[in-house]
Design an enzyme around this catalytic site. Structure first.
Site, PDB file in Angstrom:
ATOM      1  CB  CYS A   2       0.961  49.830  28.010  1.00 23.70           C
ATOM      2  SG  CYS A   2      -0.205  48.644  28.659  1.00 23.70           S
ATOM      3  CG  LEU A  54      -5.331  52.482  30.088  1.00 25.60           C
ATOM      4  CD1 LEU A  54      -5.472  53.336  31.252  1.00 25.60           C
ATOM      5  CD2 LEU A  54      -5.563  53.151  28.708  1.00 25.60           C
ATOM      6  CB  ILE A  56      -7.569  47.300  28.543  1.00 27.34           C
ATOM      7  CG1 ILE A  56      -7.234  48.711  28.505  1.00 27.34           C
ATOM      8  CG2 ILE A  56      -8.836  46.992  27.682  1.00 27.34           C
ATOM      9  CD1 ILE A  56      -8.109  49.710  28.984  1.00 27.34           C
ATOM     10  CB  SER A 373     -12.595  55.337  16.357  1.00 24.19           C
ATOM     11  OG  SER A 373     -12.631  56.355  15.281  1.00 24.19           O
ATOM     12  N   GLY A 374     -14.754  54.877  14.357  1.00 21.72           N
ATOM     13  CA  GLY A 374     -15.102  54.466  12.585  1.00 21.72           C
ATOM     14  C   GLY A 374     -13.846  54.815  12.007  1.00 21.72           C
TER      15      GLY A 374
END
Length: 988
Positions: A2, A54, A56, A373-374
């Site tokens: 957000c 946003l 989620i 993501s890594g």
């Protein structure tokens, strides 16, 4: 994910929180939260919170923010995700807490009830939040352990403003835009802006792993609750006992972190490269999600059949995982189309993140809101070359610590030669290479401090380096941490990971409303790994590979680390000039953060703030338009007067008021400034009477002189000195065409030097509603038709036409007996006008209001049925715009600037003030015109159009060949340097 924003007036004398300001900051972050928006303002307007969402977790409206606790005495705005919220919710429910939503936000509120500010120690996740406690009148700001989520604030000693983005905070006119030397210098040293600095002096970052407590009437307190180096030292001194063998402990820890990061009420994908880190995350995610896993990889034709090609390995591994895989091929054309969007999306400048921008774009196009993501694996498992190179360099050059002066001397001799064949940084090997901190700095730096003189001024460099204390801060970060690899891990985590990679993931993901999660940057995984290390287990990337619940091919295991790179250099560089490009990412850095200095303006004006006249309003609009300009302006203003001291002066203005008491003091203050200040780009003269001092300043600073002219002061014939000084002006900006015409007639200044900039009207400050009953009663206007004129009743301003209307009143009353004439304003000529009214027997028909404040002016306009000012010397007639914005028909003069204000009669009635019959007909026509209607053409004079015109005038002037001797070449529009390949290994 957000965007959060808040304003808290904690000090005495602060202005009430503006809802408009909150909304402006909030809605600058719409990409962070396109799904919902909320706002709350306290009844006393001391604090306001706002949020963009946003969705989620808990996709229903019950998850919207700001969110209250059940008692409605604590309210929160929150950005991020809490991965252990379900476990916390169960524990809190057993203690009697009731929950009305399924959101993690409500869990934070319940934790606050239990633990107060210590709630952060119970959270596993990424977060930045603000909690307002109505009971204690206390604001709590908090940022997660590693600084995954950005959080910025500005504190002027009375008001604290905070938000998820720096660029959003800049929507507040109360926050200065003065560049931060530490931020600018820090960017060119590292390729990203080191915390707590930003590129703006007045905005700082909330520290990672810290809270800020703000109580009413007290200074904010920053309290640290987590530090990477401190945690490593703590665990090393007293490591926990493992429950199982090291390999299994690591496997469980990684699997647990990935599983926790999959918590969501929307699909979650994985950004899959050919590296071990993202492969491990995809493998563990596949074990949890099965065939529901979605993976994404970027491909570039420029990298095909090279070690940088990620696609074959990623596609092979995705098939082994049973994932739904997308390979997105990014073309040169797509990059060129998106280049400006990339730069605009960067909240703070960075030389990285282009890759994450495009993979996030692909994720959004595929319908994903969340991706793993890594990032963080290299910092935790010694994956970077720095873990090998820095200890070797520090050990080999340890002797150089005793020969620092010799190192500087060697650098001075060798750098010109080395720069021809390799990186000039190598010439500083003896200067920095003898310690872990120095060798790390040498390895990671984009530019070394001594190189900055090529493009930054000495004052900026000196101030920036003094604040940054770069080497000292590196040494401090690793104090007490044993072992070079552990020390490098601290530096990589607290600097490179936090300052660049995590921040880049945030802005690049949010550019497409995609939340990026980082399972390797997890507080529980971190503690388990450093516990294993403390027990003597040297963990590497190979150990990560061993945890993957799939068989990796030998070539995948053996693949060298290349970094997730993007071929920007190949896309943009002219092949013939490619050899002349700066090494590494330096050219790209200068595109990301152009270092052209601001346009420094020294302005001499009669008045602006603390005055209500038309010239003051015009000057105010000029200054505020420059403050809002996309071009950087630094404004120093010397007003000659300030009758009222109540106006709020924007903090971005250097408004010099010490000289307003007398001419001698004014001249003294100006001369003192000229003697001590740095270079000036432009000198503004806001009135012809100030030309002598403005001309002196332009000579002293060898700067172009711009003269503003308004009306009658520039119409008549003046002295030889005035004519001479006017001819010295490089540009004249006129409020109207008639002013420009009459000015050229006596000054003989060529018309080619003159540009028109008519007045501005702030349409939002006026409305067409009914007049207040209180004002109608005050002036006895019930049931009457009302003419009105507003202006100064000054002897030298009789040209405004008050006499003309009073002389016409007997004729007007005969045809309209209920007519009243409202004379709004004050001044030395009022007594004469009142006597004239009495002599004509008009006492019941002509009403003098006296002084009208700015706050009551709009309401006074609405009293009128027609606004009449048959003037003979108005340069423009700003009052006509105000009346029209209030929906009042107007009568203007056809002989002066009033004609231009009503656009040659398109928006009002015109009359010759010397023709009684024509003026009378125009007045009756105006009275017959329906009031309450704002002409469509009034937007021509909007403040936005005024700002645009001023920008265009100054842009043209600054780029004009005639000013090239004055203007710094960096201020002119020049071709940009070609950027280069963007990789995570920026310091090479």
């Amino acid at each position: 994910m957000c965007g959060i924003v808040g304003i808290f007036n904690f000090g005495e004398g602060a202005h009430p929180v503006s809802k408009e300001e909150l909304v402006a900051i909030r809605d600058a972050m719409i990409r962070r939260g396109p799904d919902a928006a909320g706002i709350w303002l306290s009844p006393d307007s001391r604090i306001g919170l706002a949020h963009r969402r946003l969705s989620i977790i808990d996709l229903s409206e019950s998850g919207d923010q700001p969110m209250w606790n059940s008692r409605r005495d604590v309210i929160i705005v929150f950005n991020g995700e809490i991965y252990n919220y379900r476990e916390l919710r169960t524990s809190l429910a057993s203690r009697g807490h009731c929950f009305l939503t399924q959101s993690d936000t409500e869990v934070i509120l319940a934790l606050y009830d239990e633990y107060g500010k210590d709630l952060v120690k119970h959270l596993r996740g990424m977060f930045a939040f603000a909690i307002w406690d109505l009971r204690a009148h206390t604001l709590l700001l908090a940022r997660d352990h590693f600084g995954i989520k950005p959080f910025y604030f500005s504190d002027d000693g009375r008001t604290i403003r905070f938000a998820s983005q720096v660029k959003a905070l800049l929507r507040s006119n109360a926050i200065g835009t003065k560049p931060s030397p530490a931020g600018v210098v820090g960017f060119f040293i590292w390729g990203w802006v080191p915390e707590p600095y930003t590129t703006y002096e007045d905005i700082k970052s909330v520290p990672a792993g810290a809270t800020i407590v703000v109580e009413q009437g007290k200074c904010p307190r920053i309290e640290e609750y987590f530090n990477v180096g401190s945690k490593i030292r703590e665990v090393a001194e007293c490591p926990k006992v493992l429950r199982q063998n090291p390999a299994e402990e690591l496997r469980v820890a990684i699997a647990d972190s990935v599983r926790a990061h999959l918590v969501a009420d929307v699909p979650v994908g994985v950004f899959l490269s050919a590296g071990i880190d993202s492969s491990a995350i995809a493998g563990h995610a596949a074990a949890s999600l099965g065939g529901r896993l979605r993976t994404l990889t970027l491909g570039f034709s420029e990298f095909r059949a090279t070690p940088q090609d990620e696609v074959p390995f990623a596609e092979e591994f995705s098939r082994a995982c049973g994932a739904q895989h997308i390979t997105n091929w990014v073309t040169r054309g797509e990059f060129l189309n998106d280049q400006q969007s990339i730069l605009d999306s960067m909240d703070q400048p960075s030389i990285d993140g282009v890759n994450t921008y495009f993979v996030s774009k692909a994720a959004a196009a595929s319908g994903l809101k969340v991706a793993l993501s890594g990032l963080g694996g290299d910092e935790l498992f010694s994956g970077y070359p720095t873990f090998r190179q820095v200890p070797v360099l520090a050990h080999a050059l340890r002797f150089s610590k005793s020969f620092s002066r010799a190192g500087i001397a060697l650098r001075s001799i060798s750098s010109p030669l080395l720069s021809l064949i390799t990186s000039p940084k190598y010439s500083s090997a003896l200067e920095y290479g003898g310690t872990v901190a120095g060798a790390y700095f040498l390895r990671r730096a984009l530019y070394l401090p001594w190189e900055l003189r090529a493009f930054l001024d000495e004052a900026t460099i000196a101030s920036g380096l003094e604040k940054l204390q770069t080497l000292q801060s590196l040494e401090t970060a690793i104090v007490g941490v044993k072992g070079s690899k552990a020390q490098i891990s601290v530096l990589e985590t607290e600097l490179y990971l936090r300052g660049q990679l995590l921040r880049d993931s945030d802005w690049a993901g949010m550019a497409h409303s995609v939340e990026i999660r980082v399972p390797f940057v997890d507080v529980e995984l971190f503690e388990r790994v450093i516990t294993l290390r403390a027990q003597g287990h040297a963990l590497t990337k190979r150990n990560i590979a061993d945890t993957i619940p799939l068989n990796l091919s030998p070539r995948h295991r053996a693949r060298l680390k290349t970094g997730f790179s993007t071929p920007v250099r190949q896309w943009i560089a002219d092949k013939t000039n490619e050899r002349r490009l700066p090494r590494g990412l330096r050219g790209w850095a200068h595109i990301v953060l152009p270092v052209a200095p601001p346009v420094r303006v020294l302005s001499f004006i009669p008045d602006a703030y603390g005055s209500n006249g038309g010239i003051a309003l015009y000057n105010r609009d000029v200054l505020e338009a420059l403050l809002l300009s996309a071009n950087p302006f630094a404004l120093t203003v010397f007003p000659r007067s300030m009758p009222n001291g109540n106006d709020v002066i924007p903090s971005k203005l250097d408004y010099k008021t010490k000289g307003i008491s007398s001419k001698l003091r004014y001249i003294f203050e100006v001369l003192k400034h000229l003697a001590s200040s740095k270079s000036t780009t432009l000198v503004f003269c806001g009135h012809i009477n100030l030309l002598p001092i403005a001309w002196l300043a332009s000579l002293w600073k060898t700067s172009p002189l711009i003269l503003f002219i308004y009306g009658i002061e520039a119409w008549g014939s003046r002295s030889f000195l005035s004519r001479f000084l006017c001819s010295r002006a490089d540009l004249i900006i006129s409020i109207s065409a008639i002013t420009a015409q009459r000015f050229t007639e006596w000054s003989r200044v060529p018309s080619s030097k003159i540009k028109l900039l008519p007045n501005a009207i702030h349409l939002n400050r006026y409305d067409t509603g009914p007049a207040p009953d209180e004002l109608i009663a005050r002036y006895g206007l019930q049931g009457r038709k009302v003419l009105m004129t507003l202006g100064r009743l000054a002897t030298q301003e009789r040209y405004k036409g008050f006499d003309s209307v009073i002389d016409l009143m007997p004729d007007l009353i005969r045809e309209s007996p209920d007519l009243a004439y409202l004379v709004a304003g004050t001044g030395g000529d009022r007594a004469r006008l009142e006597q004239k009214v009495n002599d004509l027997g008009l006492g019941e028909h002509v009403i003098f209001t006296g002084f009208v404040s700015e706050s009551e002016k709009a309401a006074h306009y609405r009293l009128a049925d027609a606004f009449v000012m048959p003037s003979k010397g108005e340069g423009f007639g700003f009052v006509f715009l105000e009346a029209l914005a209030s929906g009042i028909p107007v009568v203007a003069s056809s002989k002066d600037g009033g004609r231009e204000a009503v656009r040659d009669g398109l928006m009002g009635h015109l009359a010759d003030p010397d023709n009684r019959e024509e003026t009378k007909r125009a007045i009756f026509s105006a009275l017959a015109t329906k009031k309450g209607v704002v002409p469509e053409g009034l937007s021509y004079f909007s403040f936005e159009n005024f700002s645009r015109r001023l920008d265009n005038i100054l842009d043209d002037f600054l780029n004009n060949e005639r000013t090239n001797n004055y203007i710094d070449p960096l201020l002119r529009h020049t071709a940009t340097t070609n950027p280069e390949v963007v990789t995570e290994e920026a310091g090479k």
